[in-house]
Design a protein around this motif. Structure first.
Motif, PDB file in Angstrom:
ATOM      1  N   ILE A 170      -6.621  12.892  -7.745  1.00  8.73           N
ATOM      2  CA  ILE A 170      -5.442  12.096  -7.413  1.00  8.73           C
ATOM      3  C   ILE A 170      -5.755  11.361  -6.119  1.00  8.73           C
ATOM      4  O   ILE A 170      -6.068  11.995  -5.095  1.00  8.73           O
ATOM      5  N   PRO A 171      -5.719  10.042  -6.129  1.00  8.83           N
ATOM      6  CA  PRO A 171      -6.131   9.295  -4.932  1.00  8.83           C
ATOM      7  C   PRO A 171      -5.115   9.436  -3.805  1.00  8.83           C
ATOM      8  O   PRO A 171      -3.955   9.818  -4.018  1.00  8.83           O
ATOM      9  N   ASP A 172      -5.572   9.117  -2.615  1.00  7.02           N
ATOM     10  CA  ASP A 172      -4.727   9.195  -1.435  1.00  7.02           C
ATOM     11  C   ASP A 172      -3.734   8.038  -1.366  1.00  7.02           C
ATOM     12  O   ASP A 172      -2.626   8.199  -0.859  1.00  7.02           O
ATOM     13  N   SER A 173      -4.150   6.875  -1.886  1.00 11.56           N
ATOM     14  CA  SER A 173      -3.283   5.700  -1.789  1.00 11.56           C
ATOM     15  C   SER A 173      -3.502   4.766  -2.968  1.00 11.56           C
ATOM     16  O   SER A 173      -4.492   4.875  -3.694  1.00 11.56           O
ATOM     17  N   VAL A 174      -2.568   3.859  -3.140  1.00 11.89           N
ATOM     18  CA  VAL A 174      -2.629   2.837  -4.183  1.00 11.89           C
ATOM     19  C   VAL A 174      -2.284   1.494  -3.542  1.00 11.89           C
ATOM     20  O   VAL A 174      -1.356   1.410  -2.725  1.00 11.89           O
ATOM     21  N   THR A 175      -3.025   0.465  -3.916  1.00 10.74           N
ATOM     22  CA  THR A 175      -2.724  -0.886  -3.443  1.00 10.74           C
ATOM     23  C   THR A 175      -2.194  -1.716  -4.604  1.00 10.74           C
ATOM     24  O   THR A 175      -2.821  -1.798  -5.667  1.00 10.74           O
ATOM     25  N   ILE A 176      -1.039  -2.314  -4.395  1.00 15.38           N
ATOM     26  CA  ILE A 176      -0.368  -3.097  -5.428  1.00 15.38           C
ATOM     27  C   ILE A 176      -0.168  -4.519  -4.904  1.00 15.38           C
ATOM     28  O   ILE A 176       0.197  -4.714  -3.738  1.00 15.38           O
ATOM     29  N   GLY A 177      -0.416  -5.502  -5.742  1.00 19.52           N
ATOM     30  CA  GLY A 177      -0.217  -6.888  -5.326  1.00 19.52           C
ATOM     31  C   GLY A 177       0.324  -7.722  -6.456  1.00 19.52           C
ATOM     32  O   GLY A 177       0.263  -7.344  -7.626  1.00 19.52           O
TER      33      GLY A 177
ATOM     34  N   VAL B 227       0.860  -1.186   0.000  1.00 22.98           N
ATOM     35  CA  VAL B 227       0.000   0.000   0.000  1.00 22.98           C
ATOM     36  C   VAL B 227       0.897   1.236   0.000  1.00 22.98           C
ATOM     37  O   VAL B 227       1.684   1.447   0.942  1.00 22.98           O
ATOM     38  N   VAL B 228       0.816   2.018  -1.064  1.00 20.73           N
ATOM     39  CA  VAL B 228       1.565   3.273  -1.168  1.00 20.73           C
ATOM     40  C   VAL B 228       0.667   4.406  -0.677  1.00 20.73           C
ATOM     41  O   VAL B 228      -0.404   4.651  -1.245  1.00 20.73           O
ATOM     42  N   GLN B 229       1.085   5.068   0.370  1.00 18.25           N
ATOM     43  CA  GLN B 229       0.308   6.154   0.957  1.00 18.25           C
ATOM     44  C   GLN B 229       0.887   7.499   0.526  1.00 18.25           C
ATOM     45  O   GLN B 229       2.023   7.849   0.863  1.00 18.25           O
ATOM     46  N   GLY B 230       0.107   8.208  -0.280  1.00 15.48           N
ATOM     47  CA  GLY B 230       0.531   9.526  -0.728  1.00 15.48           C
ATOM     48  C   GLY B 230      -0.328  10.611  -0.097  1.00 15.48           C
ATOM     49  O   GLY B 230      -0.684  10.526   1.082  1.00 15.48           O
ATOM     50  N   LYS B 231      -0.679  11.588  -0.904  1.00 13.39           N
ATOM     51  CA  LYS B 231      -1.544  12.668  -0.453  1.00 13.39           C
ATOM     52  C   LYS B 231      -2.462  13.025  -1.611  1.00 13.39           C
ATOM     53  O   LYS B 231      -2.001  13.455  -2.670  1.00 13.39           O
ATOM     54  N   GLY B 232      -3.740  12.803  -1.405  1.00  7.00           N
ATOM     55  CA  GLY B 232      -4.702  13.043  -2.469  1.00  7.00           C
ATOM     56  C   GLY B 232      -4.846  14.510  -2.814  1.00  7.00           C
ATOM     57  O   GLY B 232      -4.458  15.394  -2.041  1.00  7.00           O
ATOM     58  N   GLY B 233      -5.402  14.770  -3.990  1.00  7.45           N
ATOM     59  CA  GLY B 233      -5.601  16.153  -4.391  1.00  7.45           C
ATOM     60  C   GLY B 233      -6.302  16.254  -5.733  1.00  7.45           C
ATOM     61  O   GLY B 233      -6.757  15.252  -6.306  1.00  7.45           O
TER      62      GLY B 233
END
Length: 404
Positions: A262-269, A204-210
């Motif tokens: 722009i989403p707050d986070s991305v989930t990668i698997g 889970v990559v936690q960024g900052k949405g906007g």
């Protein structure tokens, strides 16, 4: 399963078949058993009907029958005097897949299908058990192990942990799997890795949405995640020795839903496949290090989880030699594939091979319309033509290793 490039080692399949005459005599019975199991597929750990049929057949053949190990597992035992002990294993479960075949014995259980041939594996072992119990041309003990939940449930691991080999001691254990695309009458096996480990990861990559129009006010996890996915590929190309093998496949990338956000986070698997434990450990470390490094460089954070699935299936040298020797007696030495060329698919028979010496082989399911459809496909069907071949192989292996 996977690529079967090793089939091309045979320029031509030569005619040779030494099927046990007693097994040939009940070929049609085996076909009926297999098709009945195919028509009534059950998922891992709930193979109640299948286990009941197996237990009843084994009792009918005169075996000692034990049930309940790993919930729906069945072990049938044949004893004939003092001597070594061998385990023969087959898997019972089906896949959560809707069948698209239209023959009369297609699945009647919606959303469940024998799309990997476990119906055939079970039937071949039943055939071998019937023959061995009826002829007893061996000295020692044979344990016929019918294992639940191979398809992701780790039934092999559960059976071992619940005391399979303490309750049913063996000197060696053997298994097999059908291989679509490999001609009928071929058997493949070798010492060392034959199938890969199967692990998974989630990041889970936690960024900052906007706002999508003002990316300078956000920390974009989509761009960061894309960098991470691309960088994962250097593990195979730049961090792993060229003669070693690792496959890192990103199979999930879940981000936002709106085109202007722009989403707050991305989930990668994804999935990781290797043959060596040291490469497996190194890959896990590299995945986390790459993800954390890229996130740090871009002002984001991440959480990383790694799940170890089935270990690599690794054949023991002596048992591989003995298995292929027995296989040659059935299909002919010229129809054996011995040169190592492992597949990146996985198998939970690996747990049994970690506990006991043994060997896992592939038996050709056929080519073209007759057995060539790859497993895990809604049009797949096990080729009934190979039932007596597989049963004869297992019977020959027992008579060879427990010779009177």
């Amino acid at each position: 399963m996977g690529c079967i490039s090793w089939v091309h080692q045979l320029k031509k399949v030569k005619e040779f078949m030494n099927i046990k005459k007693e097994i040939e005599a009940f070929r049609n019975d085996m076909t009926k058993w297999r098709r009945d199991i195919h028509q009534h597929p059950e998922l891992g750990f709930v193979e109640h009907r299948t286990s009941k049929i197996v237990a009843e057949k084994l009792e009918e053949f005169g075996l000692e029958v034990n049930t309940g190990l790993a919930k729906t597992g069945v072990v049938g035992t044949i004893r004939n005097g003092e001597g070594p002990s061998i385990g023969l294993r087959a898997d019972l479960d089906a896949l959560p897949l809707s069948e698209l075949n239209e023959f009369e014995y297609k699945s009647v259980n919606e959303g469940r299908m024998h799309a990997c041939g476990h119906d055939g594996h079970t039937t071949m072992l039943l055939g071998a058990a019937k023959y061995l119990a009826g002829t007893k041309q061996f000295k020692g003990t044979v344990h016929c192990i019918f294992q639940p939940a191979e398809e992701g449930g780790g039934g092999g691991d559960v059976m071992v942990k619940e005391g399979l080999f303490e309750q049913f001691p063996v000197d060696a254990v053997y298994g097999m799997h059908n291989m679509p695309g490999a001609p009928v009458g071929t058997i493949a096996g070798w010492a060392g890795p034959i199938l890969a480990s199967a692990d998974s990861f989630e990041l889970v990559v936690q960024g900052k949405g906007g706002h999508a129009a003002m990316p300078d006010h956000a920390i974009d996890p989509v761009v960061i995640g894309a960098q991470i996915v691309n960088s994962f590929q250097i593990i195979a190309s730049r961090q792993t020795a060229p003669l070693d093998s690792v496959v890192v496949s990103t199979t999930r990338f879940n981000a936002g839903e709106a085109f202007n956000v722009i989403p707050d986070s991305v989930t990668i698997g994804g999935s990781v496949r290797t043959f060596k434990s040291e490469i497996r450990e190194a890959t896990e470390r590299s995945l986390q290090k790459i993800a954390e490094g890229i996130c740090m460089a871009n002002g984001a954070t991440c959480s990383f989880k790694y799940h170890k699935g089935y270990p690599a299936t690794v054949n023991h040298s002596e048992q591989a030699r003995l298995a292929m020797q027995a296989a040659g007696k059935v299909v002919g030495e010229e129809n054996l594939i011995r040169e190592p060329n492992p597949l990146m698919a996985s198998e939970d028979f690996s747990y049994m091979l970690l506990a006991k010496p043994g060997c896992f082989v592939f038996i050709g399911n056929g080519t073209g319309e007759k057995g060539g459809c790859m497993v895990h496909n809604p049009h797949y069907d096990f080729n009934d033509e190979i039932l007596p071949i597989g049963a004869s192989y297992s019977a020959s292996l027992v008579e060879q290793e427990l010779a009177i």
